[in-house]
Write a protein that holds these residues in place. Structure first.
Motif, PDB file in Angstrom:
ATOM      1  N   TYR A 168       6.903  18.787 -15.045  1.00  0.00           N
ATOM      2  CA  TYR A 168       5.991  17.696 -15.419  1.00  0.00           C
ATOM      3  C   TYR A 168       5.381  17.987 -16.796  1.00  0.00           C
ATOM      4  O   TYR A 168       5.318  17.103 -17.655  1.00  0.00           O
ATOM      5  CB  TYR A 168       4.851  17.562 -14.408  1.00  0.00           C
ATOM      6  CG  TYR A 168       5.241  17.085 -13.018  1.00  0.00           C
ATOM      7  CD1 TYR A 168       6.432  16.399 -12.782  1.00  0.00           C
ATOM      8  CD2 TYR A 168       4.385  17.308 -11.936  1.00  0.00           C
ATOM      9  CE1 TYR A 168       6.770  15.964 -11.512  1.00  0.00           C
ATOM     10  CE2 TYR A 168       4.712  16.866 -10.656  1.00  0.00           C
ATOM     11  CZ  TYR A 168       5.901  16.204 -10.448  1.00  0.00           C
ATOM     12  OH  TYR A 168       6.220  15.772  -9.194  1.00  0.00           O
ATOM     13  N   GLU A 169       4.935  19.223 -16.980  1.00  0.00           N
ATOM     14  CA  GLU A 169       4.310  19.624 -18.250  1.00  0.00           C
ATOM     15  C   GLU A 169       5.289  19.457 -19.414  1.00  0.00           C
ATOM     16  O   GLU A 169       4.959  18.823 -20.421  1.00  0.00           O
ATOM     17  CB  GLU A 169       3.885  21.107 -18.194  1.00  0.00           C
ATOM     18  CG  GLU A 169       2.672  21.384 -17.329  1.00  0.00           C
ATOM     19  CD  GLU A 169       1.359  21.199 -18.073  1.00  0.00           C
ATOM     20  OE1 GLU A 169       1.365  21.263 -19.325  1.00  0.00           O
ATOM     21  OE2 GLU A 169       0.334  20.991 -17.389  1.00  0.00           O
ATOM     22  N   ARG A 176       4.954  12.599 -25.013  1.00  0.00           N
ATOM     23  CA  ARG A 176       3.879  12.457 -26.005  1.00  0.00           C
ATOM     24  C   ARG A 176       4.429  12.519 -27.431  1.00  0.00           C
ATOM     25  O   ARG A 176       4.123  11.676 -28.275  1.00  0.00           O
ATOM     26  CB  ARG A 176       2.829  13.571 -25.789  1.00  0.00           C
ATOM     27  CG  ARG A 176       1.732  13.588 -26.814  1.00  0.00           C
ATOM     28  CD  ARG A 176       0.893  12.334 -26.729  1.00  0.00           C
ATOM     29  NE  ARG A 176      -0.020  12.197 -27.845  1.00  0.00           N
ATOM     30  CZ  ARG A 176      -0.732  11.105 -28.072  1.00  0.00           C
ATOM     31  NH1 ARG A 176      -0.625  10.067 -27.262  1.00  0.00           N
ATOM     32  NH2 ARG A 176      -1.543  11.028 -29.087  1.00  0.00           N
ATOM     33  N   GLU A 177       5.274  13.531 -27.666  1.00  0.00           N
ATOM     34  CA  GLU A 177       5.836  13.716 -29.017  1.00  0.00           C
ATOM     35  C   GLU A 177       6.742  12.545 -29.396  1.00  0.00           C
ATOM     36  O   GLU A 177       6.826  12.164 -30.563  1.00  0.00           O
ATOM     37  CB  GLU A 177       6.654  15.015 -29.079  1.00  0.00           C
ATOM     38  CG  GLU A 177       5.790  16.260 -29.150  1.00  0.00           C
ATOM     39  CD  GLU A 177       6.546  17.519 -28.743  1.00  0.00           C
ATOM     40  OE1 GLU A 177       7.786  17.460 -28.589  1.00  0.00           O
ATOM     41  OE2 GLU A 177       5.871  18.552 -28.556  1.00  0.00           O
ATOM     42  N   PHE A 202       2.094  14.137 -11.305  1.00  0.00           N
ATOM     43  CA  PHE A 202       2.753  13.882 -12.588  1.00  0.00           C
ATOM     44  C   PHE A 202       1.870  12.968 -13.448  1.00  0.00           C
ATOM     45  O   PHE A 202       1.698  13.194 -14.654  1.00  0.00           O
ATOM     46  CB  PHE A 202       4.122  13.263 -12.332  1.00  0.00           C
ATOM     47  CG  PHE A 202       5.063  13.240 -13.529  1.00  0.00           C
ATOM     48  CD1 PHE A 202       4.746  13.868 -14.728  1.00  0.00           C
ATOM     49  CD2 PHE A 202       6.296  12.595 -13.429  1.00  0.00           C
ATOM     50  CE1 PHE A 202       5.624  13.835 -15.814  1.00  0.00           C
ATOM     51  CE2 PHE A 202       7.171  12.552 -14.499  1.00  0.00           C
ATOM     52  CZ  PHE A 202       6.841  13.168 -15.688  1.00  0.00           C
ATOM     53  N   LEU A 203       1.251  11.962 -12.834  1.00  0.00           N
ATOM     54  CA  LEU A 203       0.365  11.060 -13.589  1.00  0.00           C
ATOM     55  C   LEU A 203      -0.801  11.824 -14.205  1.00  0.00           C
ATOM     56  O   LEU A 203      -1.222  11.548 -15.332  1.00  0.00           O
ATOM     57  CB  LEU A 203      -0.173   9.957 -12.675  1.00  0.00           C
ATOM     58  CG  LEU A 203       0.762   8.773 -12.403  1.00  0.00           C
ATOM     59  CD1 LEU A 203       0.215   7.904 -11.282  1.00  0.00           C
ATOM     60  CD2 LEU A 203       0.975   7.936 -13.662  1.00  0.00           C
ATOM     61  N   GLU A 204      -1.327  12.798 -13.456  1.00  0.00           N
ATOM     62  CA  GLU A 204      -2.445  13.588 -13.994  1.00  0.00           C
ATOM     63  C   GLU A 204      -2.006  14.367 -15.237  1.00  0.00           C
ATOM     64  O   GLU A 204      -2.745  14.451 -16.220  1.00  0.00           O
ATOM     65  CB  GLU A 204      -2.998  14.523 -12.916  1.00  0.00           C
ATOM     66  CG  GLU A 204      -3.886  13.759 -11.944  1.00  0.00           C
ATOM     67  CD  GLU A 204      -4.344  14.569 -10.742  1.00  0.00           C
ATOM     68  OE1 GLU A 204      -3.773  15.649 -10.487  1.00  0.00           O
ATOM     69  OE2 GLU A 204      -5.260  14.073 -10.054  1.00  0.00           O
ATOM     70  N   VAL A 205      -0.799  14.919 -15.185  1.00  0.00           N
ATOM     71  CA  VAL A 205      -0.286  15.659 -16.350  1.00  0.00           C
ATOM     72  C   VAL A 205      -0.046  14.685 -17.511  1.00  0.00           C
ATOM     73  O   VAL A 205      -0.396  14.975 -18.666  1.00  0.00           O
ATOM     74  CB  VAL A 205       1.010  16.422 -15.987  1.00  0.00           C
ATOM     75  CG1 VAL A 205       1.574  17.116 -17.219  1.00  0.00           C
ATOM     76  CG2 VAL A 205       0.755  17.428 -14.875  1.00  0.00           C
ATOM     77  N   HIS A 210      -2.122  12.398 -22.838  1.00  0.00           N
ATOM     78  CA  HIS A 210      -2.395  11.093 -23.461  1.00  0.00           C
ATOM     79  C   HIS A 210      -1.157  10.199 -23.534  1.00  0.00           C
ATOM     80  O   HIS A 210      -0.946   9.494 -24.528  1.00  0.00           O
ATOM     81  CB  HIS A 210      -2.986  11.266 -24.869  1.00  0.00           C
ATOM     82  CG  HIS A 210      -4.199  12.132 -24.895  1.00  0.00           C
ATOM     83  ND1 HIS A 210      -5.424  11.715 -24.431  1.00  0.00           N
ATOM     84  CD2 HIS A 210      -4.368  13.419 -25.294  1.00  0.00           C
ATOM     85  CE1 HIS A 210      -6.298  12.694 -24.553  1.00  0.00           C
ATOM     86  NE2 HIS A 210      -5.684  13.745 -25.063  1.00  0.00           N
ATOM     87  N   VAL A 211      -0.332  10.253 -22.515  1.00  0.00           N
ATOM     88  CA  VAL A 211       0.821   9.348 -22.451  1.00  0.00           C
ATOM     89  C   VAL A 211       0.346   8.030 -21.835  1.00  0.00           C
ATOM     90  O   VAL A 211      -0.178   8.017 -20.730  1.00  0.00           O
ATOM     91  CB  VAL A 211       1.969   9.943 -21.599  1.00  0.00           C
ATOM     92  CG1 VAL A 211       3.126   8.953 -21.488  1.00  0.00           C
ATOM     93  CG2 VAL A 211       2.441  11.267 -22.198  1.00  0.00           C
TER      94      VAL A 211
END
Ligand SMILES: [Zn+2]
Ligand SMILES: [Zn+2]
Length: 257
Positions: A168-169, A176-177, A202-205, A210-211
């Motif tokens: 997930y990370e 994000r990138e 996964f949503l928390e990650v 900031h996705v």
């Protein structure tokens, strides 16, 4: 009602027409929806016949040019297939789309979200690693605006033996990138996994990185438009999301939650 950006019509594997879906959305009080019929360069029964693309464009033009309180966006759910990425990009450039959802439904030739028999012979841990690698590649390809049902690997409630947090990370960082948006797809609630795509963890990650998020029901019948949206919005707020993303002509805006 928040915009529902993921639904199918009879152009692909949905059971209703654009008109029927629009009527239902209007009755339910939506102010914005988006259609996202399947476009797959692999020939499969659930995708639209690519020779009907001009007809789909005409249908969407007609809908978008009439005056109605319901805003209707022209999206597509498009398969990310690494060997066909160049052709996929070319087809999409010629379409007047508001947004493109990139989805992974295949590992090589295995259509893992329809062919359940395939799970008997594979290494599930490898399957998860491959799936997350493919959605990361999809984001990096810059072909798509939104990544669809971002942990679809869990659809049939088959899980790896390792903890998914590291994947997930890594994936959230790539998203994000790459600047992609992820959809909260509520249809997983009705599947063996019985939860949203992506999972709460996964949503928390994703939120941590900031996705941004869109909402999609993945409705294949008009009755499922906006399914589980209240629960989805409450979940997003509890995680800390303050807005969801909308698209027009592939430009992003946001609406407060
Ligand atoms: Zn899909
Ligand atoms: Zn779909």
């Amino acid at each position: 009602m928040y915009p529902d950006y993921h639904m199918h019509t009879r152009f692909s594997d949905g059971h209703h027409t654009h008109e029927e879906m629009i009527y239902s959305a209007e009755v339910s009080g939506f102010t914005e929806i988006g259609f996202s019929d399947h476009i797959s360069l692999k020939p499969v029964g659930w995708s639209m016949d690519l020779t009907r693309i001009p007809e789909l464009i005409d249908t969407m033009k007609h809908i978008q040019h009439r005056s109605s309180p319901l805003t209707v966006r022209f999206g597509a759910e498009v398969d990310y297939i690494p060997s066909l990425a160049g052709d996929t990009r070319k087809i999409l450039q010629a379409l007047p789309l508001d947004y493109v959802i990139g989805s992974v439904h295949f590992i090589d030739d295995w259509n893992f979200d329809t062919d359940i028999n395939g799970y008997e012979t594979i290494d599930i841990n490898n399957f998860y690693r491959t799936y997350f690698r493919l959605i990361s590649e999809a984001a990096q390809s810059q072909i798509f605006d939104i990544i669809g049902h971002a942990d679809l690997a869990k659809k049939f409630a088959v899980y790896p033996t390792f903890n998914l947090n590291k994947l997930y990370e890594e994936t959230a960082r790539v998203f994000r990138e790459s600047g992609v948006v992820v959809e909260l797809n509520t249809s997983g609630k009705n599947k063996p996994c019985a939860e949203f795509y992506p999972s709460v963890d996964f949503l928390e990650v994703l939120h941590h990185y900031h996705v941004p998020i869109t909402l999609g029901s993945d409705a294949h019948v008009e009755q499922n438009i906006g399914q589980h949206f209240e629960e989805a919005v409450n979940l997003l707020k509890s995680i800390g999301y303050k807005e969801i993303v909308t698209f027009k002509q592939r430009k992003r805006s946001s609406a407060p939650l």
